[in-house]
Design an enzyme around this catalytic site. Structure first.
Site, PDB file in Angstrom:
ATOM      1  N   THR A  16      13.261  23.599  73.081  1.00 51.92           N
ATOM      2  CA  THR A  16      12.590  23.017  71.912  1.00 51.92           C
ATOM      3  C   THR A  16      11.133  23.445  71.860  1.00 51.92           C
ATOM      4  O   THR A  16      10.614  23.816  70.792  1.00 51.92           O
ATOM      5  CB  THR A  16      12.694  21.485  71.957  1.00 51.92           C
ATOM      6  OG1 THR A  16      14.080  21.114  71.989  1.00 51.92           O
ATOM      7  CG2 THR A  16      12.037  20.863  70.732  1.00 51.92           C
ATOM      8  N   LYS A  37      18.263  23.114  64.031  1.00 50.61           N
ATOM      9  CA  LYS A  37      18.940  22.652  65.247  1.00 50.61           C
ATOM     10  C   LYS A  37      20.442  22.734  65.011  1.00 50.61           C
ATOM     11  O   LYS A  37      20.957  22.206  64.017  1.00 50.61           O
ATOM     12  CB  LYS A  37      18.526  21.219  65.570  1.00 50.61           C
ATOM     13  CG  LYS A  37      19.127  20.652  66.858  1.00 50.61           C
ATOM     14  CD  LYS A  37      18.510  21.253  68.094  1.00 50.61           C
ATOM     15  CE  LYS A  37      19.093  20.593  69.362  1.00 50.61           C
ATOM     16  NZ  LYS A  37      18.564  21.182  70.597  1.00 50.61           N
ATOM     17  N   ASP A  57      14.362  17.035  68.012  1.00 52.90           N
ATOM     18  CA  ASP A  57      13.851  18.385  68.251  1.00 52.90           C
ATOM     19  C   ASP A  57      13.195  18.970  67.004  1.00 52.90           C
ATOM     20  O   ASP A  57      12.216  19.717  67.107  1.00 52.90           O
ATOM     21  CB  ASP A  57      14.973  19.299  68.740  1.00 52.90           C
ATOM     22  CG  ASP A  57      15.418  18.956  70.154  1.00 52.90           C
ATOM     23  OD1 ASP A  57      14.773  18.100  70.791  1.00 52.90           O
ATOM     24  OD2 ASP A  57      16.412  19.538  70.619  1.00 52.90           O
ATOM     25  N   HIS A 183       6.946  28.175  81.813  1.00 59.70           N
ATOM     26  CA  HIS A 183       6.277  27.609  82.994  1.00 59.70           C
ATOM     27  C   HIS A 183       6.443  26.090  83.089  1.00 59.70           C
ATOM     28  O   HIS A 183       5.717  25.438  83.839  1.00 59.70           O
ATOM     29  CB  HIS A 183       4.790  27.968  82.971  1.00 59.70           C
ATOM     30  CG  HIS A 183       4.526  29.418  83.252  1.00 59.70           C
ATOM     31  ND1 HIS A 183       4.286  29.905  84.518  1.00 59.70           N
ATOM     32  CD2 HIS A 183       4.492  30.496  82.429  1.00 59.70           C
ATOM     33  CE1 HIS A 183       4.097  31.214  84.473  1.00 59.70           C
ATOM     34  NE2 HIS A 183       4.219  31.597  83.217  1.00 59.70           N
TER      35      HIS A 183
END
Length: 239
Positions: A16, A37, A57, A183
């Protein structure tokens, strides 16, 4: 290339966030883009009218894009199928006593294509999550022929899950458009700094050797509020 499908090596991998950040970057380039979505589970019900709320989302996408909810969000075009149970779509549909018709999703995507240059279609869970008892997510995407953007991370096991996902995409003759290293798990307990660094190096080399036309992208760290003030720069000829 007006539709890109965004999936991940597993659930909770940051699809997302990646979808919203790509949309934001494309907007900054002047591209008329919208997100969609495929199906959303775990959606709350509005107590005032008993209806399903807008997909979580989609709301996150708009926040990351720094735009309000669009008319196509309000009328559910960007997510026609929403379910209360936070489970695999096929189970959530069953528990709701409903039927999911993939053609409805396809029609919604085509409707968005008529108004936007690019549609970023985010999946639910991983590539092989069943959206009905008979249909896996990736098989639906293969029917449509959408290029795939795969989101991964540096937590232990990511290399295996990434390579398995790439094999599944390749086996269906789909284009691997990009691999995004997120990350999101850098500070998680299951992420070791050395393992993460090795994962990045291995996957970059693997992609260059086996999928040389695919983009490798590194997604900036997500802020605590779920947004990011860091610009996400897309490579040339991304679209």
């Amino acid at each position: 290339m007006s539709v890109l499908f965004i999936s991940g090596i597993d659930t909770d991998i940051g699809k997302t966030y990646a979808t919203g950040m790509i949309a934001k970057a494309l907007m900054q380039q002047g591209v008329n883009v919208i997100t969609q979505k495929l199906v959303q589970t775990g959606v709350s019900i509005n107590p005032s009218n008993g209806e399903m709320n807008i997909a979580d989302d989609i709301i996150t996408h708009r926040r990351l894009m720094d735009i309000p909810l669009q008319p196509c969000d309000i009328d559910s075009t960007t997510c026609p199928y929403r379910y209360e149970k936070p489970a695999s779509p096929h189970l959530a549909v069953q528990l709701a006593g409903q039927t999911l018709n993939p053609n409805v999703i396809t029609s919604a995507t085509k409707s968005l294509q008529a108004d936007y240059d690019v549609v970023l279609l985010e999946g639910a869970g991983g590539l092989l999550v069943p959206i009905t008892e008979q249909l896996l997510t990736l098989d639906y995407i293969a029917e449509q022929g959408y290029p795939v953007i795969l989101v991964t991370s540096g937590r232990l096991g990511s290399i295996n899950h990434t390579l398995l996902s790439l094999e599944a995409i390749k086996s269906r003759d789909l284009e691997i458009h990009s691999v995004i290293y997120n990350h999101i798990h850098d500070n998680a307990a299951q992420t070791d700094e050395q393992i993460a660094a090795s994962t990045i190096e291995f996957l970059q080399n693997y992609l260059a050797e086996h999928y040389p036309t695919a983009h490798w992208l590194s997604l900036p760290v997500q802020e605590d509020d779920g947004c990011s003030n860091v610009d996400f720069i897309l490579p040339q000829k991304f679209i």
